[in-house]
Write an enzyme that holds these catalytic residues in place. Structure first.
Site, short mmCIF file in Angstrom:
data_model
loop_
_atom_site.label_atom_id
_atom_site.label_comp_id
_atom_site.label_asym_id
_atom_site.label_seq_id
_atom_site.Cartn_x
_atom_site.Cartn_y
_atom_site.Cartn_z
N GLU B 29 85.54 81.08 122.08
CA GLU B 29 86.48 81.58 123.16
C GLU B 29 87.55 80.43 123.43
OE1 GLU B 29 83.50 82.09 125.88
OE2 GLU B 29 82.64 83.75 125.07
N LEU B 58 85.30 87.86 124.97
CA LEU B 58 84.47 87.10 125.67
C LEU B 58 82.95 87.44 125.72
CD1 LEU B 58 85.35 85.46 129.10
CD2 LEU B 58 82.91 85.94 128.49
N GLU B 60 79.06 86.06 124.07
CA GLU B 60 78.46 85.11 123.23
C GLU B 60 77.66 85.81 122.24
OE1 GLU B 60 78.92 84.87 126.49
OE2 GLU B 60 80.29 82.97 126.68
N GLN B 82 81.38 78.04 124.44
CA GLN B 82 82.07 77.00 125.39
C GLN B 82 81.26 75.84 126.04
OE1 GLN B 82 84.89 78.78 128.58
NE2 GLN B 82 86.33 78.55 126.44
N PHE B 83 80.06 76.50 126.51
CA PHE B 83 79.19 75.53 127.17
C PHE B 83 77.67 76.00 126.74
CE2 PHE B 83 82.99 74.55 129.53
CZ PHE B 83 82.65 73.29 129.92
N HIS B 129 76.89 74.21 133.04
CA HIS B 129 77.62 73.44 132.12
C HIS B 129 77.11 72.00 131.88
CE1 HIS B 129 80.58 76.47 133.95
NE2 HIS B 129 81.50 75.91 133.08
#
Lengths: 352, 327
Positions: B29, B58, B60, B82-83, B129
């Site tokens: 992403e 988007l 995962e 992304q995290f 995060h």
């Protein structure tokens, strides 16, 4: 009110449950040899299923899911694909697997609890059966992405059941296939049951085919017991995908005329009348009636076919029963390309 | 040659291997036009084109699953989550498929891919995060879990991860993405996987750590040296499979060990290391092994997170406890 978009889901059937044609047959179906070949595959698959259940009942096989009543879908898939396409099956797709070089002995080995059943000596690229439902849809999308990135004119066919269409993976794969215009055909084997939960309890959507619409491509329903309709729909969808014109979804409507697996007892949730009715719609009888009516097939050929099927299956069963046990060290030896040193000590425990 | 950060070293390794091997493709992403939220893929879309640097929708689970499909066709996908906190949606594919494809098919199909993700706390980010759940992956047979802790090791280990024929979870410590700069020759030289790195030699105690905690540990070792305590610092780097040989050799020498990780203590990778030390060299230990870790709590939001993370002070305290142990 302004309508911004409108969609339709077509339904396709050539051969009704009596084996009567209700619309002009497609080109391929005018060739009796091709139809007979489809018929033979369906009969072989049904005979194989029956044998596998016998093996399970006599303690020679593990839990086994039959494809009884759903043979037309998988038979059409195997016939419609090119050898270098990739097939991502659900777990009742023996007819397609057999046509693609997976052997009966491998299928039996798999259901006996032996990983070597997934080795597919004659088929390097097809996926094995996936147990977590619908997950194969995303791997299929990945394989189709690889074909597209490499500009290969190859197509992926992925099958899942009606229950699996409720999973996120199915939607995510549909979504990606649409937005990336992948060379993939989704086939939903809608056999009306996810173990004991009926299709009506899976979704309020009128069709499963319409789930393609959200991904931005066409979905259609076919009579999944009419092998001609399934094959015709697949031929078109595969040609479209191969030409680079994107994905399709085919919802093939059929009925699971068997328990979910040998570990299930469908009598707990089946309505006997519905099942009796479903038997009238089953795929093999209607094609046989059509072939006999049109003098492409007769009782003698039928008897020969049964003998041939039985011989072929017996040979496979012998091969399966004679498979020597795998080495215990196999559980370590296929874990990584080469086993990290730290696990050697554990491996030594199973060395003989 | 100019010095670069860890995140720039990741970018340099990706670019090198994409140039060297057409099968390497990137997906994730915001990785293409935007170059990734941490900029680790910046410039790669321009250099290698949209066929090989793919912004995905988007989802995962989809990123994980599609990568596996690609890998089975012989591509070498490097997918970015992304995290780490968003990677969990892909766990079914990682645990049930990526780690098992080779075994399931008895070697017919394989899964040569890398799942990269920024991980760890200390950057004042929102919830999810700051995860440090590497032990989840370390528990899964068939996976490799690799954690670089410097620009040089990020470059060399990422190259090795991409070249590895099996799936690698590559966890990039966000807190040190831009903490230090090093000269990193762009020579395509990989560093070995499955090996610890001894960052500092010492004879009094062994400090075993990885990821974000490497810098706190080195800081502690520096301060301990001022008190004339010589700590050996080991960056485990590959937490699965563990290179116990290096750790054992060090503990046999020092007789004392403190394990430092920011993940929660219970069932953390530190527990496995401590168990193996107990199994394999109990009699060479002069004091019980001690762990300095995150608490068995949810990682707090930004305002409290510094009280959750191990610090050099906490490490020094643990070392002093171990050194003063009298049985």
């Amino acid at each position: 009110m302004t309508i911004v978009a409108k969609f339709e889901i077509p339904y396709l059937r050539f051969l009704d449950s009596e084996g009567k044609i209700n619309k002009p047959l497609p080109h391929f179906a005018k060739n009796s040899r091709d139809l007979i070949s489809l018929y033979r595959t369906m009969v072989l698959t049904r005979t194989f299923d029956a044998k596998a259940i016998n093996l399970q009942r006599t303690g020679k096989l593990g839990t086994y899911p039959s494809s009884l009543g759903q043979e037309a879908i998988s038979t059409a898939i195997g016939a419609a694909m090119q050898p270098n396409d990739v097939f991502c099956p659900a777990y009742r797709e023996y007819a397609a697997q057999l046509q693609r070089g997976v052997t009966m002995a491998e299928i039996l080995a798999y259901w006996s609890g032996d990983e070597r059943g997934n080795q597919f000596a004659a088929n390097p690229e097809d996926l094995p059966i996936y147990v977590p439902l619908a997950t194969q849809c995303l791997h299929a999308a990945g394989i189709a992405s690889a074909f597209k990135l490499r500009n290969q004119p190859r197509v992926v066919i992925v099958v899942c059941g009606d229950g699996a269409t409720s999973r996120g993976d199915f939607y995510e794969a549909i979504n990606l296939a649409g937005v990336w215009q992948l060379p993939i055909v989704f086939v939903v084997n809608n056999n009306q049951w996810a173990i004991s939960v009926p299709r009506t309890a899976q979704t309020n959507a009128a069709t499963l085919a319409q789930k393609a619409i959200a991904g931005g491509f066409a979905g259609e329903q076919v009579d999944g017991n009419d092998v001609i309709a399934v094959k015709y729909a697949l031929d078109n969808a595969i040609a479209k995908a191969r030409a680079g014109s994107g994905p399709s979804l085919i919802e093939a409507i059929t009925y699971r005329l068997c328990d979910h697996t040998t570990a299930d007892d469908a009598k707990r949730y089946w309505d006997p009348q519905t099942v009796e009715q479903a038997w009238q719609e089953e795929p093999i009888k209607r094609l046989r009636q059509y072939l006999i009516k049109n003098k492409h097939w007769d009782e003698t050929q039928e008897a020969h076919l049964q003998v041939e099927c039985n011989q072929q299956i017996e040979q496979a069963v012998t091969e399966y029963m004679n498979l020597p046990p795998a080495k215990l060290t196999d559980m370590f030896d296929y874990l990584y390309a080469s086993l990290p040193a730290i696990y050697l000590e554990q491996r030594r425990e199973v060395e003989i | 040659m100019s010095e670069i950060t860890l995140v720039e070293a990741v970018n340099q390794a990706l670019a090198y291997e994409m140039q060297a091997d057409d099968n390497v493709v990137l997906l994730g992403e915001d990785i293409a036009k935007n170059g990734g939220v941490f900029r680790s893929t910046v410039g790669l879309l321009e250099r290698f084109g949209p066929q090989r640097v793919l912004d995905t929708p988007l989802a995962e689970s989809m990123i994980a699953g599609v990568s596996i499909g690609m890998a089975m066709q012989g591509l070498k996908p490097v997918a970015e989550f992304q995290f780490m906190g968003f990677m969990y949606a892909g766990m079914e594919h990682i645990i049930s498929h990526a780690s098992r494809i080779r075994n399931r098919t008895r070697g017919r199909l394989t899964c040569p891919l890398v799942f990269r993700t920024p991980y760890g706390a200390g950057i004042h980010a929102p919830e999810h995060h700051s995860e440090s759940t590497e032990a989840l992956f370390a528990h899964i047979p068939g996976l490799r879990v690799v954690i670089p802790s410097s620009p040089v090791r990020a470059y060399g280990l990422l190259l090795a991860a991409i070249r590895d024929p099996d799936p690698v979870i590559f966890l990039e410590p966000t807190r040190i993405y831009r903490l230090v700069k090093q000269t990193v020759p762009d020579n395509g030289q990989a560093l070995p996987l499955d090996k610890c790195f001894v960052l500092r030699e010492g004879s009094d105690i062994t400090l075993v750590t990885w990821g974000n905690m490497v810098y706190e540990t080195l800081k502690a070792a520096g301060q301990l040296a001022e008190q004339n305590i010589q700590a050996e610092v080991i960056d485990v780097a590959t937490i699965k499979p563990l290179d116990m040989q290096t750790i054992l050799a060090s503990v046999e020498k020092t007789g004392r060990c403190v394990i430092i990780h920011e993940a929660a203590r219970t069932c953390g990778v530190g527990a496995e290391i401590a168990a193996q030390l107990a199994e394999r060299c109990l009699l060479c230990l002069m004091a019980p092994v001690k762990r300095v870790t995150g608490y068995d709590t949810i990682v707090p939001y930004a305002k409290m997170e510094k009280h959750y993370l191990p610090t050099a002070e906490k490490i020094i305290k643990a070392v002093e406890d171990v050194l003063s142990y009298e049985g």
